[in-house]
Scaffold this motif. Structure first.
Motif, PDB file in Angstrom:
ATOM      1  N   MET A   1    -134.648   8.618  97.320  1.00  0.00           N
ATOM      2  CA  MET A   1    -133.622   9.663  97.258  1.00  0.00           C
ATOM      3  C   MET A   1    -132.236   9.063  97.543  1.00  0.00           C
ATOM      4  O   MET A   1    -131.264   9.415  96.884  1.00  0.00           O
ATOM      5  N   ALA A   2    -132.165   8.152  98.503  1.00  0.00           N
ATOM      6  CA  ALA A   2    -130.886   7.506  98.817  1.00  0.00           C
ATOM      7  C   ALA A   2    -130.404   6.684  97.630  1.00  0.00           C
ATOM      8  O   ALA A   2    -129.215   6.694  97.297  1.00  0.00           O
ATOM      9  N   ASN A   3    -131.316   5.969  96.975  1.00  0.00           N
ATOM     10  CA  ASN A   3    -130.951   5.187  95.794  1.00  0.00           C
ATOM     11  C   ASN A   3    -130.485   6.088  94.660  1.00  0.00           C
ATOM     12  O   ASN A   3    -129.555   5.759  93.927  1.00  0.00           O
ATOM     13  N   GLN A   4    -131.127   7.247  94.502  1.00  0.00           N
ATOM     14  CA  GLN A   4    -130.735   8.199  93.457  1.00  0.00           C
ATOM     15  C   GLN A   4    -129.325   8.708  93.718  1.00  0.00           C
ATOM     16  O   GLN A   4    -128.502   8.770  92.809  1.00  0.00           O
ATOM     17  N   THR A   5    -129.039   9.044  94.967  1.00  0.00           N
ATOM     18  CA  THR A   5    -127.703   9.527  95.327  1.00  0.00           C
ATOM     19  C   THR A   5    -126.664   8.443  95.067  1.00  0.00           C
ATOM     20  O   THR A   5    -125.600   8.722  94.510  1.00  0.00           O
ATOM     21  N   ALA A   6    -126.975   7.213  95.452  1.00  0.00           N
ATOM     22  CA  ALA A   6    -126.046   6.103  95.226  1.00  0.00           C
ATOM     23  C   ALA A   6    -125.818   5.893  93.728  1.00  0.00           C
ATOM     24  O   ALA A   6    -124.686   5.653  93.297  1.00  0.00           O
ATOM     25  N   ALA A   7    -126.866   6.006  92.928  1.00  0.00           N
ATOM     26  CA  ALA A   7    -126.731   5.836  91.473  1.00  0.00           C
ATOM     27  C   ALA A   7    -125.844   6.929  90.882  1.00  0.00           C
ATOM     28  O   ALA A   7    -125.019   6.665  90.008  1.00  0.00           O
ATOM     29  N   GLU A   8    -126.009   8.162  91.370  1.00  0.00           N
ATOM     30  CA  GLU A   8    -125.166   9.258  90.881  1.00  0.00           C
ATOM     31  C   GLU A   8    -123.705   9.018  91.252  1.00  0.00           C
ATOM     32  O   GLU A   8    -122.806   9.237  90.441  1.00  0.00           O
ATOM     33  N   GLU A   9    -123.475   8.548  92.480  1.00  0.00           N
ATOM     34  CA  GLU A   9    -122.106   8.256  92.905  1.00  0.00           C
ATOM     35  C   GLU A   9    -121.510   7.128  92.072  1.00  0.00           C
ATOM     36  O   GLU A   9    -120.343   7.187  91.689  1.00  0.00           O
ATOM     37  N   ARG A  10    -122.315   6.092  91.785  1.00  0.00           N
ATOM     38  CA  ARG A  10    -121.823   4.997  90.937  1.00  0.00           C
ATOM     39  C   ARG A  10    -121.487   5.510  89.546  1.00  0.00           C
ATOM     40  O   ARG A  10    -120.495   5.096  88.940  1.00  0.00           O
ATOM     41  N   GLY A  11    -122.309   6.421  89.031  1.00  0.00           N
ATOM     42  CA  GLY A  11    -122.053   6.999  87.713  1.00  0.00           C
ATOM     43  C   GLY A  11    -120.755   7.776  87.680  1.00  0.00           C
ATOM     44  O   GLY A  11    -119.980   7.685  86.720  1.00  0.00           O
ATOM     45  N   GLU A  12    -120.485   8.554  88.736  1.00  0.00           N
ATOM     46  CA  GLU A  12    -119.234   9.309  88.811  1.00  0.00           C
ATOM     47  C   GLU A  12    -118.040   8.359  88.901  1.00  0.00           C
ATOM     48  O   GLU A  12    -117.010   8.574  88.266  1.00  0.00           O
ATOM     49  N   LEU A  13    -118.177   7.305  89.685  1.00  0.00           N
ATOM     50  CA  LEU A  13    -117.099   6.327  89.815  1.00  0.00           C
ATOM     51  C   LEU A  13    -116.853   5.620  88.485  1.00  0.00           C
ATOM     52  O   LEU A  13    -115.702   5.454  88.073  1.00  0.00           O
ATOM     53  N   LEU A  14    -117.908   5.239  87.807  1.00  0.00           N
ATOM     54  CA  LEU A  14    -117.772   4.577  86.514  1.00  0.00           C
ATOM     55  C   LEU A  14    -117.069   5.488  85.509  1.00  0.00           C
ATOM     56  O   LEU A  14    -116.184   5.045  84.768  1.00  0.00           O
ATOM     57  N   ALA A  15    -117.428   6.772  85.501  1.00  0.00           N
ATOM     58  CA  ALA A  15    -116.776   7.722  84.587  1.00  0.00           C
ATOM     59  C   ALA A  15    -115.288   7.829  84.901  1.00  0.00           C
ATOM     60  O   ALA A  15    -114.450   7.858  83.991  1.00  0.00           O
ATOM     61  N   ALA A  16    -114.931   7.877  86.181  1.00  0.00           N
ATOM     62  CA  ALA A  16    -113.517   7.953  86.566  1.00  0.00           C
ATOM     63  C   ALA A  16    -112.775   6.687  86.147  1.00  0.00           C
ATOM     64  O   ALA A  16    -111.645   6.758  85.649  1.00  0.00           O
ATOM     65  N   LEU A  17    -113.417   5.528  86.333  1.00  0.00           N
ATOM     66  CA  LEU A  17    -112.779   4.272  85.927  1.00  0.00           C
ATOM     67  C   LEU A  17    -112.576   4.213  84.415  1.00  0.00           C
ATOM     68  O   LEU A  17    -111.546   3.740  83.936  1.00  0.00           O
ATOM     69  N   LYS A  18    -113.552   4.723  83.654  1.00  0.00           N
ATOM     70  CA  LYS A  18    -113.410   4.751  82.200  1.00  0.00           C
ATOM     71  C   LYS A  18    -112.265   5.666  81.793  1.00  0.00           C
ATOM     72  O   LYS A  18    -111.499   5.342  80.881  1.00  0.00           O
TER      73      LYS A  18
END
Length: 164
Positions: free
Chosen positions: A94-111
């Protein structure tokens, strides 16, 4: 390990129902449309019938093994929380899933920022997001757009803090 099929699960559920009913003192009807019959554990005929019905379940090739051993594989896999009494996902997953979602949001913002920095719809030179325009007007517009977007995304957490 082969995965249990829907039929395998149905067979396992039928066996559990059969055993529970026998424990309640009932045997399945001898023919369809009849009601369950009383199971007399002192009767040789009832015990013989119970044995015959039980063996029918056990002779179904691999169905019960796939259900039981498949569940054992799941329990041993580390996918489930070993401290939970129910089928909860392991906390590390669950912690890894949350971290992956946060990374995805950050990547979208960077794009989005990358796109804003590399494209201005009002560019006098007709630059696209692939071709970076270097005119002053585009540089100002893209910088302002990136700053505005970053400020907008940062305001949501602050608004949530103000409410609490």
């Amino acid at each position: 390990m082969a995965k249990a099929t829907a039929k395998d699960l149905d067979i396992a559920q039928e066996l559990i129902l059969f055993l529970n009913r026998a424990d309640e003192g009932l045997l399945p009807p001898k023919s369809e449309g009849e009601e369950s019959e009383e199971f007399d554990t002192e009767s040789y005929d009832d015990l013989e019938r119970f044995h015959k019905l039980t063996m029918e379940f056990l002779r179904i090739p691999s169905a019960l093994e796939r259900v039981v051993w498949g569940m054992q594989c799941i329990l041993d896999s580390g996918l489930l929380d070993p401290d939970s009494n129910v089928l909860d996902v392991h906390p590390e997953i669950m912690a890894n899933q949350t971290a992956a979602e946060e990374r995805g949001e950050l990547l979208a913002a960077l794009k989005d920022i990358h796109y804003a920095l590399n494209f201005s719809p009002s560019c006098q030179k007709g630059a696209t997001h692939i071709q970076r325009c270097c005119c002053a007007k585009c540089a100002n517009e893209t910088a302002e757009a990136a700053i505005a977007k970053a400020q907008k995304s940062n305001q949501a957490p602050e608004a949530a803090k103000d409410k609490s």
